[in-house]
Scaffold this motif. Sequence first.
Motif, PDB file in Angstrom:
ATOM      1  N   TYR A  31      -9.970  51.588 -30.171  1.00  0.00           N
ATOM      2  CA  TYR A  31      -9.817  52.737 -29.264  1.00  0.00           C
ATOM      3  C   TYR A  31     -10.588  53.963 -29.717  1.00  0.00           C
ATOM      4  O   TYR A  31     -10.120  55.090 -29.578  1.00  0.00           O
ATOM      5  N   TYR A  40     -10.882  61.161 -24.652  1.00  0.00           N
ATOM      6  CA  TYR A  40     -11.925  60.470 -25.423  1.00  0.00           C
ATOM      7  C   TYR A  40     -11.386  59.257 -26.160  1.00  0.00           C
ATOM      8  O   TYR A  40     -12.136  58.509 -26.756  1.00  0.00           O
ATOM      9  N   LYS A  41     -10.066  59.066 -26.114  1.00  0.00           N
ATOM     10  CA  LYS A  41      -9.481  57.948 -26.868  1.00  0.00           C
ATOM     11  C   LYS A  41      -9.416  56.675 -26.032  1.00  0.00           C
ATOM     12  O   LYS A  41      -8.857  56.668 -24.950  1.00  0.00           O
ATOM     13  N   GLY A  42      -9.974  55.606 -26.581  1.00  0.00           N
ATOM     14  CA  GLY A  42      -9.907  54.315 -25.895  1.00  0.00           C
ATOM     15  C   GLY A  42     -11.085  54.109 -24.966  1.00  0.00           C
ATOM     16  O   GLY A  42     -11.841  55.031 -24.660  1.00  0.00           O
TER      17      GLY A  42
END
Lengths: 213, 552
Positions: free
Chosen positions: B227, B349-351
């Motif tokens: 992620y 922005y995660k994953g």
Amino acid sequence: MKLIYPGYDVLSKRHSQSWDEPTRQVIDARLAIGGAPRFLNEAQWQTLDAVCQRILPQPIDRPPVPLAALVDNKLLNDRGDGYRDARLPPLRQAWQLGLTALDAEAQALDGRGFTGLTAAQQDALLSAMQRNELKHSVWKSMPCVVFFSHRLIHDITSAYYAHPTAWSEIGFGGPANPRGYVRMGPDSRDPWEPMAAKPGAQRKAEKRNRHVG
Amino acid sequence: MSDDYLTDALRNPRGRDGRAPDVFRRGGWVPMREYPDDELVDFVIVGTGAGGGPLACRLAEAGFSVVAFDAGAWWRPLEEFASDEAHQEKLFWTGERLCDGDNPLKLGTNNSGRAVGGSTVHFAMVSLRFRPEWFKSRTLLGYGLDWPLDWQDMWRYYTEVEQALKISGPVRYPWGPKRPRYPYRQHEVNAPGLALARACEAMGIAWAPTPLATVSAPREHSPPCVYRGFCVTGCATNAKQSGLITWIPWAVKAGAEIRDLAMVGRIETGEDGLASGVHYHREGEWRFQRARNVVVAGYAIETPRLLLNSANSRYPDGLANSSGLVGKNLMVHTNQAVWGTLEEEVRWYKGPPSLSLSEHWNYEDSGKDFFGGYAFMSQGPLPAAWAGAQTGNHGLWGQALVDEMQKYNHQVGLKIVGETLPQERNCVTLADERDEFGLPVARVTWSECDNDRRLVNHAVDFMRRGLEGIDARDIWAEADGTAHLMGTARMGSDPATSVVNADCRSWDIPNLWICDGSVFPTSGGVNPSETIQAIALRTANRIRELARRGEL
Ligand SMILES: Cc1cc2nc3c(=O)[nH]c(=O)nc-3n(C[C@H](O)[C@H](O)[C@H](O)COP(=O)(O)OP(=O)(O)OC[C@H]3O[C@@H](n4cnc5c(N)ncnc54)[C@H](O)[C@@H]3O)c2cc1C
Ligand code: SF4
């Protein structure tokens, strides 16, 4: 400017599990860019520098991102985007023509060139460019609005938001290999992500952010 | 500069001297079979992406001699992929292309790659099937034209792709006919994905976790996805099941040769009118590889460019072009988005960028004032890409831009993959300008039609109401995005109105094949790569069958 993520510096994660060697190399090389122009001539460079300050105003209490140098570096390496609106000449030519024409336009206004204008006058000229209203003969073959959106704001803002200083400013976690992220849901922060300052809790966030990583 | 080694692959070919880079081991190599230029190989394949990769693999496994060329580099993801948007532009096709028409396309990062593995090296991994009716959209839905393929046949190949790439997806997919369970469990849905889910619930429609080509659990040489969110700039962990770490290594193992940094400039035809091999540029010189069959798989711009560039006295309008349709009917997907901010922190922005989606408007035909469909997906652009959206039609700069960017961690968005109709005026032609090999660059002309616009308006209106339904603020619509390229060498059942037949074999030159995104007659409302790969697997099967019957 009031910082949303006080004390956060994405570079403090440089030696953490979120950065790998290739990323360190790439960012180091980017941070080394600065100083005098290597592609543009002095007049174009001065104009570009003034334009950058209007397109991306930066706070005075930290070292600025050297935007003009980053754009000049793109030109030096002739780093194209992989497409070109057919109304534009190639990258380098577009910038050289555009900056020279903008300066000439300012000269016509009050004889001092773009750098001699007040900030308000500079903004007015840039806005006119965005509205496609500039008159210099260069813009006949290269519509000024196309230059404005494809080159001017595009190249300057993409240089800015590729810089760690900008990442820290907007609270982006930054490079993330090999560790990645674990907490994926809303309002959940991994300890290696910046904390936003809640009203009245500036100090707490600042303390956390100094130890992010 | 000390980071030089990170771009070494752009300068020095790696598939040579009997070996190929081992993408799974730092500094490792694997043996690779090689063929001399003057050996008449069974298949030359131009391009190693979603079309060329699986085809090279399956043809080599079937015992054919195969040499696949790619103009791009052969990367080692573990050692050479930085977590950085700007640096990773090295994966994209950054050679010059001229764009015009009423809506000049923005290509580059957004549209096509140049690397062994093609655009799958930096794609967003969304792995979807076409709606069955789209294969007969003229007959069943009243627009576009029918494909010469049968959906049930395609359903089997989709399953084969999903198994091969260990697609991670939900147990039950809400739309379309039954499909087998995805081989790997679905990924955890991140905050922007959950925002999409709530928006769909507010609008009373179904949503699903996105089926993705990145593993949710370990697989042989691939660790599960961590992620990190840099997927569209290349996956540095090898979780992403790109062609670079799947079809290509399998092809090499099965005896195919892959030539990286090898730009094919022209296909040669012999006195019999058949393709006889390809002229390619590698290590500073032009060379010629002889072949019994040539397959073009360069994606919807480079494929017609190569066919047109190969014009000769016998085929003055380019190869496989008796219909006049090579380069015509270029289609994209409209990629409009609606953006807003939430009270909560999203940190998008995660994953992987699109962890949830809705295909509601692909399968619902009533309540539409347009033909075709669209899917919409949750979003997670990295900073430079997000700034690019702001400076597009939003037109922000100065303090307004700086202020808007400060909301980065509260931002959510819904973005469509919208069907566009085939139009002959949308095309790829040759420009006067030349590239570094002395070849004419492509001119890409694209204009939307009324139907495309109505679809976008419907989508933007619907998604806006979705975001309002979850109390998003500062909602605005991005108006000029497009993605994906299709249609410049369409397949069909009639040589007068298509370039290739259902087997991707050109009507005009029986040993010239086209196997990539350019064969799509219509674009559908889903990302194309799973369909391209399914077509490639089908083509490989058909070639085997034709060879067995002596009809190759
Ligand atoms: C940022 C991004 C995200 C995407 N996300 C998704 C997604 O989530 N899901 C999805 O389904 N699709 C996605 N796509 C689209 C998908 O990647 C493409 O549709 C697909 O890869 C096209 O397959 P192809 O085989 O036609 O071409 P490509 O995969 O592009 O391969 C073509 C290859 O041919 C080579 N080539 C071309 N001409 C020559 C020549 N003359 N000589 C030698 N080599 C040549 C090129 O270098 C390239 O490597 C995305 C694309 C991009 C850019
Ligand atoms: S999020 Fe997953 S697939 Fe995307 S780059 Fe990271 S590890 Fe690879």
